[in-house]
Motif scaffolding. Structure first.
Motif, PDB file in Angstrom:
ATOM      1  N   PRO A 139       0.782  -1.229   0.000  1.00 17.71           N
ATOM      2  CA  PRO A 139       0.000   0.000   0.000  1.00 17.71           C
ATOM      3  C   PRO A 139       0.820   1.289   0.000  1.00 17.71           C
ATOM      4  CG  PRO A 139      -0.166  -1.103   2.124  1.00 17.71           C
ATOM      5  CD  PRO A 139       0.559  -2.031   1.201  1.00 17.71           C
ATOM      6  N   GLY A 140       2.078   1.223   0.327  1.00 20.21           N
ATOM      7  CA  GLY A 140       2.917   2.422   0.315  1.00 20.21           C
ATOM      8  C   GLY A 140       3.525   2.727  -1.042  1.00 20.21           C
ATOM      9  N   ASP A 141       3.380   1.825  -1.992  1.00 16.56           N
ATOM     10  CA  ASP A 141       3.994   1.974  -3.312  1.00 16.56           C
ATOM     11  C   ASP A 141       2.958   2.474  -4.325  1.00 16.56           C
ATOM     12  OD1 ASP A 141       5.805   1.900  -5.380  1.00 16.56           O
ATOM     13  OD2 ASP A 141       5.702  -0.278  -5.640  1.00 16.56           O
ATOM     14  N   VAL A 142       2.622   3.747  -4.240  1.00 14.63           N
ATOM     15  CA  VAL A 142       1.611   4.339  -5.114  1.00 14.63           C
ATOM     16  C   VAL A 142       2.224   4.588  -6.487  1.00 14.63           C
ATOM     17  CG1 VAL A 142       0.070   6.302  -5.454  1.00 14.63           C
ATOM     18  CG2 VAL A 142       0.455   5.390  -3.153  1.00 14.63           C
ATOM     19  N   ARG A 143       1.536   4.149  -7.515  1.00 15.36           N
ATOM     20  CA  ARG A 143       1.989   4.305  -8.899  1.00 15.36           C
ATOM     21  C   ARG A 143       1.069   5.285  -9.620  1.00 15.36           C
ATOM     22  NH1 ARG A 143       5.907  -0.008  -9.813  1.00 15.36           N
ATOM     23  NH2 ARG A 143       6.067  -0.957  -7.753  1.00 15.36           N
ATOM     24  N   GLY A 144       1.579   5.909 -10.657  1.00 15.56           N
ATOM     25  CA  GLY A 144       0.781   6.822 -11.463  1.00 15.56           C
ATOM     26  C   GLY A 144       0.842   6.430 -12.926  1.00 15.56           C
ATOM     27  N   ALA A 145      -0.302   6.306 -13.550  1.00 14.20           N
ATOM     28  CA  ALA A 145      -0.341   6.002 -14.982  1.00 14.20           C
ATOM     29  C   ALA A 145       0.142   7.238 -15.740  1.00 14.20           C
ATOM     30  CB  ALA A 145      -1.754   5.636 -15.412  1.00 14.20           C
ATOM     31  N   PRO A 146       1.055   7.085 -16.682  1.00 13.46           N
ATOM     32  CA  PRO A 146       1.525   8.239 -17.452  1.00 13.46           C
ATOM     33  C   PRO A 146       0.404   8.843 -18.298  1.00 13.46           C
ATOM     34  CG  PRO A 146       2.970   6.329 -17.784  1.00 13.46           C
ATOM     35  CD  PRO A 146       1.753   5.851 -17.060  1.00 13.46           C
ATOM     36  N   THR A 147       0.497  10.126 -18.565  1.00 15.10           N
ATOM     37  CA  THR A 147      -0.450  10.792 -19.446  1.00 15.10           C
ATOM     38  C   THR A 147      -0.437  10.076 -20.795  1.00 15.10           C
ATOM     39  OG1 THR A 147      -0.076  12.877 -18.316  1.00 15.10           O
ATOM     40  CG2 THR A 147      -1.071  13.002 -20.503  1.00 15.10           C
ATOM     41  N   GLY A 148      -1.615   9.765 -21.306  1.00 18.64           N
ATOM     42  CA  GLY A 148      -1.756   9.061 -22.577  1.00 18.64           C
ATOM     43  C   GLY A 148      -1.919   7.558 -22.434  1.00 18.64           C
ATOM     44  N   ALA A 149      -1.465   6.993 -21.319  1.00 16.96           N
ATOM     45  CA  ALA A 149      -1.532   5.542 -21.131  1.00 16.96           C
ATOM     46  C   ALA A 149      -2.970   5.070 -20.958  1.00 16.96           C
ATOM     47  CB  ALA A 149      -0.710   5.130 -19.901  1.00 16.96           C
ATOM     48  N   LEU A 150      -3.199   3.818 -21.298  1.00 19.56           N
ATOM     49  CA  LEU A 150      -4.473   3.157 -21.044  1.00 19.56           C
ATOM     50  C   LEU A 150      -4.295   2.278 -19.817  1.00 19.56           C
ATOM     51  CD1 LEU A 150      -5.312   1.962 -24.668  1.00 19.56           C
ATOM     52  CD2 LEU A 150      -6.235   3.972 -23.494  1.00 19.56           C
ATOM     53  N   LEU A 151      -5.094   2.519 -18.799  1.00 19.20           N
ATOM     54  CA  LEU A 151      -5.027   1.721 -17.581  1.00 19.20           C
ATOM     55  C   LEU A 151      -6.309   0.904 -17.474  1.00 19.20           C
ATOM     56  CD1 LEU A 151      -3.626   0.945 -14.912  1.00 19.20           C
ATOM     57  CD2 LEU A 151      -4.771   2.942 -13.872  1.00 19.20           C
ATOM     58  N   PHE A 152      -6.168  -0.409 -17.603  1.00 19.86           N
ATOM     59  CA  PHE A 152      -7.289  -1.330 -17.467  1.00 19.86           C
ATOM     60  C   PHE A 152      -7.356  -1.767 -16.006  1.00 19.86           C
ATOM     61  CE2 PHE A 152      -6.184  -1.603 -21.882  1.00 19.86           C
ATOM     62  CZ  PHE A 152      -7.389  -1.810 -22.539  1.00 19.86           C
ATOM     63  N   LEU A 153      -8.548  -1.714 -15.436  1.00 23.39           N
ATOM     64  CA  LEU A 153      -8.757  -2.104 -14.040  1.00 23.39           C
ATOM     65  C   LEU A 153      -9.950  -3.041 -13.947  1.00 23.39           C
ATOM     66  CD1 LEU A 153      -8.423   1.508 -12.681  1.00 23.39           C
ATOM     67  CD2 LEU A 153      -6.792  -0.334 -12.204  1.00 23.39           C
ATOM     68  N   LYS A 154      -9.754  -4.169 -13.289  1.00 29.75           N
ATOM     69  CA  LYS A 154     -10.877  -5.072 -13.061  1.00 29.75           C
ATOM     70  C   LYS A 154     -11.683  -4.559 -11.874  1.00 29.75           C
ATOM     71  CE  LYS A 154      -8.771  -9.222 -14.898  1.00 29.75           C
ATOM     72  NZ  LYS A 154      -8.118 -10.492 -14.549  1.00 29.75           N
ATOM     73  N   GLY A 155     -13.000  -4.746 -11.963  1.00 30.33           N
ATOM     74  CA  GLY A 155     -13.882  -4.365 -10.875  1.00 30.33           C
ATOM     75  C   GLY A 155     -14.408  -5.583 -10.143  1.00 30.33           C
ATOM     76  N   HIS A 156     -15.224  -5.309  -9.145  1.00 28.64           N
ATOM     77  CA  HIS A 156     -15.755  -6.381  -8.291  1.00 28.64           C
ATOM     78  C   HIS A 156     -16.554  -7.431  -9.050  1.00 28.64           C
ATOM     79  CE1 HIS A 156     -14.393  -4.764  -4.520  1.00 28.64           C
ATOM     80  NE2 HIS A 156     -14.949  -3.588  -4.780  1.00 28.64           N
ATOM     81  N   THR A 157     -17.177  -7.072 -10.169  1.00 33.80           N
ATOM     82  CA  THR A 157     -18.001  -8.063 -10.871  1.00 33.80           C
ATOM     83  C   THR A 157     -17.226  -8.871 -11.910  1.00 33.80           C
ATOM     84  OG1 THR A 157     -18.783  -6.509 -12.552  1.00 33.80           O
ATOM     85  CG2 THR A 157     -20.083  -6.660 -10.514  1.00 33.80           C
ATOM     86  N   HIS A 158     -15.929  -8.615 -12.054  1.00 33.28           N
ATOM     87  CA  HIS A 158     -15.119  -9.416 -12.990  1.00 33.28           C
ATOM     88  C   HIS A 158     -14.908 -10.802 -12.386  1.00 33.28           C
ATOM     89  CE1 HIS A 158     -11.879 -10.844 -15.500  1.00 33.28           C
ATOM     90  NE2 HIS A 158     -12.159  -9.861 -16.342  1.00 33.28           N
ATOM     91  N   PRO A 159     -15.070 -11.870 -13.175  1.00 33.72           N
ATOM     92  CA  PRO A 159     -14.956 -13.226 -12.609  1.00 33.72           C
ATOM     93  C   PRO A 159     -13.577 -13.584 -12.051  1.00 33.72           C
ATOM     94  CG  PRO A 159     -15.265 -13.321 -14.995  1.00 33.72           C
ATOM     95  CD  PRO A 159     -15.437 -11.893 -14.590  1.00 33.72           C
ATOM     96  N   THR A 160     -12.505 -12.911 -12.493  1.00 32.08           N
ATOM     97  CA  THR A 160     -11.181 -13.226 -11.945  1.00 32.08           C
ATOM     98  C   THR A 160     -10.621 -12.085 -11.092  1.00 32.08           C
ATOM     99  OG1 THR A 160      -9.948 -12.416 -13.871  1.00 32.08           O
ATOM    100  CG2 THR A 160     -10.648 -14.739 -13.908  1.00 32.08           C
ATOM    101  N   HIS A 161     -11.477 -11.171 -10.676  1.00 30.74           N
ATOM    102  CA  HIS A 161     -11.045 -10.068  -9.820  1.00 30.74           C
ATOM    103  C   HIS A 161     -10.456 -10.633  -8.527  1.00 30.74           C
ATOM    104  CE1 HIS A 161     -11.056  -6.324  -7.607  1.00 30.74           C
ATOM    105  NE2 HIS A 161     -11.818  -6.875  -6.683  1.00 30.74           N
TER     106      HIS A 161
END
Length: 185
Positions: A139-161
């Motif tokens: 939790p201390g290693d906060v990352r930032g997506a670069p400007t222009g990047a596509l960040l895909f994130l799974k949500g709670h309803t994804h079967p492999t979340h």
């Protein structure tokens, strides 16, 4: 904050890599892309607001144009890129429609780390600081997506979340604006 992501990586849109991510137990995938240089000029005088709509393959171009017009953004390369990302997203996940949000903000709209109640999201920041994310195991290693990047994130309803990655909106420096586009299914 570091920019080296704790997510799977692929340098270009790669349907096989995104499909592998979709099947995996990884909760984030970052596709780095260069920012669109035309966006900075288009941000002058843009309205601070958000625009939301459902989109499908048949109406993507019109909906993107309507959203950008509502925000006072006149930038053909931006419109083309948002539409291309939306089409790829719908095709990648065989979705008939997605929720599209285009927002121009001057503050952090969601400052707490969280996971959404969706299947999958792709978020890209076209101007300003990118979405921040963190592995729950570090939790201390906060990352930032670069400007222009596509960040895909799974949500709670994804079967492999796996509940392994949380995300939040970044702090926007005083006097600056952030342009972010989000697609959810």
């Amino acid at each position: 904050m570091t920019t080296a992501p704790a997510a799977l990586h692929t340098p270009v849109w790669d349907y096989a890599a995104v499909a592998a991510f979709d099947r995996s137990t990884e909760d984030a995938l970052l596709i780095e892309r260069p920012p669109l240089p035309e966006v900075a000029g288009a941000m002058r005088g843009v309205r601070v607001h958000d625009w939301r709509s459902s989109v499908n393959v048949a109406d993507i171009n019109g909906k993107v144009a309507a959203g950008l017009a509502a925000l006072g953004l006149d930038c053909a390369p931006l419109a083309a890129d948002i539409a291309a990302v939306a089409r790829s997203f719908l095709a990648q996940f065989a979705a008939p429609a997605a929720s599209l949000r285009i927002e121009v903000v001057t503050t952090s709209t969601c400052p707490k780390f969280h996971c959404d109640n969706i299947r999958v999201r792709v978020v890209t920041t076209y101007h300003g600081p990118g979405t921040e994310y963190v592995a729950t195991a570090a939790p201390g290693d906060v990352r930032g997506a670069p400007t222009g990047a596509l960040l895909f994130l799974k949500g709670h309803t994804h079967p492999t979340h796996a509940d392994a990655v949380l995300h939040r909106s970044p702090t926007v420096p005083a006097g600056e604006k952030r342009l972010c586009v989000v697609l959810d299914i």
